[in-house]
Write a protein that holds these residues in place. Structure first.
Motif, mmCIF file in Angstrom:
data_model
loop_
_atom_site.group_PDB
_atom_site.id
_atom_site.type_symbol
_atom_site.label_atom_id
_atom_site.label_comp_id
_atom_site.label_asym_id
_atom_site.label_seq_id
_atom_site.Cartn_x
_atom_site.Cartn_y
_atom_site.Cartn_z
ATOM 1 N N TYR A 30 4.297 6.644 -1.753
ATOM 2 C CA TYR A 30 3.254 7.677 -1.734
ATOM 3 C C TYR A 30 3.583 8.655 -0.615
ATOM 4 O O TYR A 30 3.770 8.253 0.536
ATOM 5 C CB TYR A 30 1.874 7.049 -1.513
ATOM 6 N N THR A 31 3.634 9.943 -0.952
ATOM 7 C CA THR A 31 4.103 10.961 0.008
ATOM 8 C C THR A 31 3.253 11.065 1.269
ATOM 9 O O THR A 31 3.753 11.462 2.305
ATOM 10 C CB THR A 31 4.194 12.349 -0.653
ATOM 11 N N GLU A 32 1.976 10.692 1.189
ATOM 12 C CA GLU A 32 1.149 10.811 2.409
ATOM 13 C C GLU A 32 1.610 9.896 3.545
ATOM 14 O O GLU A 32 1.186 10.063 4.675
ATOM 15 C CB GLU A 32 -0.350 10.604 2.113
ATOM 16 N N TYR A 33 2.468 8.926 3.243
ATOM 17 C CA TYR A 33 2.955 8.021 4.292
ATOM 18 C C TYR A 33 4.231 8.520 4.957
ATOM 19 O O TYR A 33 4.726 7.896 5.872
ATOM 20 C CB TYR A 33 3.175 6.615 3.728
ATOM 21 N N THR B 237 0.818 -1.219 0.000
ATOM 22 C CA THR B 237 0.000 0.000 0.000
ATOM 23 C C THR B 237 0.855 1.274 0.000
ATOM 24 O O THR B 237 0.373 2.335 -0.365
ATOM 25 C CB THR B 237 -0.935 0.045 1.230
ATOM 26 N N LEU B 238 2.118 1.168 0.409
ATOM 27 C CA LEU B 238 2.987 2.342 0.507
ATOM 28 C C LEU B 238 3.715 2.666 -0.789
ATOM 29 O O LEU B 238 4.128 3.794 -1.009
ATOM 30 C CB LEU B 238 4.069 2.113 1.585
ATOM 31 N N ILE B 239 3.885 1.661 -1.636
ATOM 32 C CA ILE B 239 4.786 1.776 -2.787
ATOM 33 C C ILE B 239 4.070 2.268 -4.034
ATOM 34 O O ILE B 239 3.046 1.738 -4.433
ATOM 35 C CB ILE B 239 5.481 0.416 -3.054
ATOM 36 N N LYS B 240 4.656 3.293 -4.633
ATOM 37 C CA LYS B 240 4.075 3.955 -5.795
ATOM 38 C C LYS B 240 4.509 3.316 -7.122
ATOM 39 O O LYS B 240 3.782 3.366 -8.098
ATOM 40 C CB LYS B 240 4.538 5.409 -5.762
ATOM 41 N N GLU B 241 5.714 2.768 -7.173
ATOM 42 C CA GLU B 241 6.240 2.218 -8.429
ATOM 43 C C GLU B 241 5.934 0.717 -8.535
ATOM 44 O O GLU B 241 5.626 0.078 -7.536
ATOM 45 C CB GLU B 241 7.745 2.483 -8.525
ATOM 46 N N PRO B 242 6.044 0.148 -9.741
ATOM 47 C CA PRO B 242 5.804 -1.297 -9.869
ATOM 48 C C PRO B 242 6.944 -2.095 -9.227
ATOM 49 O O PRO B 242 8.093 -1.980 -9.632
ATOM 50 C CB PRO B 242 5.758 -1.529 -11.386
ATOM 51 N N VAL B 243 6.596 -2.838 -8.196
ATOM 52 C CA VAL B 243 7.571 -3.643 -7.458
ATOM 53 C C VAL B 243 6.945 -5.005 -7.228
ATOM 54 O O VAL B 243 5.759 -5.096 -6.914
ATOM 55 C CB VAL B 243 7.890 -2.995 -6.077
ATOM 56 N N GLU B 244 7.724 -6.057 -7.392
ATOM 57 C CA GLU B 244 7.221 -7.390 -7.084
ATOM 58 C C GLU B 244 7.547 -7.682 -5.628
ATOM 59 O O GLU B 244 8.688 -7.525 -5.201
ATOM 60 C CB GLU B 244 7.868 -8.427 -7.997
ATOM 61 N N ILE B 245 6.540 -8.089 -4.858
ATOM 62 C CA ILE B 245 6.757 -8.417 -3.453
ATOM 63 C C ILE B 245 6.562 -9.921 -3.299
ATOM 64 O O ILE B 245 5.516 -10.453 -3.651
ATOM 65 C CB ILE B 245 5.795 -7.634 -2.536
ATOM 66 N N VAL B 246 7.602 -10.586 -2.802
ATOM 67 C CA VAL B 246 7.604 -12.046 -2.701
ATOM 68 C C VAL B 246 7.606 -12.461 -1.236
ATOM 69 O O VAL B 246 8.425 -11.971 -0.456
ATOM 70 C CB VAL B 246 8.856 -12.629 -3.399
ATOM 71 N N CYS B 247 6.705 -13.368 -0.869
ATOM 72 C CA CYS B 247 6.653 -13.892 0.504
ATOM 73 C C CYS B 247 7.434 -15.187 0.601
ATOM 74 O O CYS B 247 7.279 -16.067 -0.250
ATOM 75 C CB CYS B 247 5.212 -14.214 0.903
ATOM 76 N N THR B 248 8.218 -15.320 1.668
ATOM 77 C CA THR B 248 8.901 -16.589 1.907
ATOM 78 C C THR B 248 8.080 -17.458 2.856
ATOM 79 O O THR B 248 8.401 -18.615 3.060
ATOM 80 C CB THR B 248 10.282 -16.369 2.565
ATOM 81 N N ASN B 249 7.060 -16.870 3.476
ATOM 82 C CA ASN B 249 6.255 -17.549 4.493
ATOM 83 C C ASN B 249 7.123 -18.046 5.644
ATOM 84 O O ASN B 249 6.943 -19.137 6.161
ATOM 85 C CB ASN B 249 5.427 -18.682 3.876
ATOM 86 N N GLY B 250 8.088 -17.218 6.021
ATOM 87 C CA GLY B 250 8.901 -17.501 7.202
ATOM 88 C C GLY B 250 10.162 -18.295 6.949
ATOM 89 O O GLY B 250 11.208 -17.960 7.448
#
Length: 113
Positions: A109-112, A21-34
């Motif tokens: 996003y600057t509001e954060y 929700t914070l990131i403005k640019e296209p970024v892939e976020i990958v979960c390792t699930n711990g």
């Protein structure tokens, strides 16, 4: 289709949701699930070898273990750290996470801030 140049590796779905929700640019976020197996790590290295990879994990024992594994197997990844007092990415204040990400040149996003 937009070519994603940056990848952020996090531990869990709640971490992913929070930083997405914070990131403005296209970024892939990958979960390792711990935890992450060596074969999954090898797949990641192959998949992301030409991208900017960031590791953002919890400031606890499990997070440190994961971070060590990434440092060993994925030496070109950049490590981002949250303040130890927050312990978990998912519970860290959004302003803190935004400034950590901004410090790594990730558009926020600057509001954060």
């Amino acid at each position: 289709m937009i070519e994603v140049e940056k990848v952020i590796i996090v531990e869990g779905k709640s971490d992913k949701k929070k930083i997405a929700t914070l990131i403005k640019e296209p970024v892939e976020i990958v979960c390792t699930n711990g935890t992450i197996s060596l074969s999954k790590l090898d797949d990641m290295i192959e998949q992301f070898f030409d991208k900017e990879v960031y590791v953002l994990v919890d400031a606890d024992e499990a997070g440190e273990k994961l971070r060590k594994q990434f440092k060993r197997e994925f030496p070109h990844a950049e490590h981002l750290y949250i303040d130890r007092s927050y312990r978990e990415v998912a519970t860290a204040p959004v302003q803190h996470l935004a400034s950590v990400l901004l410090g790594a040149d990730i558009d926020i996003y600057t509001e954060y801030l």
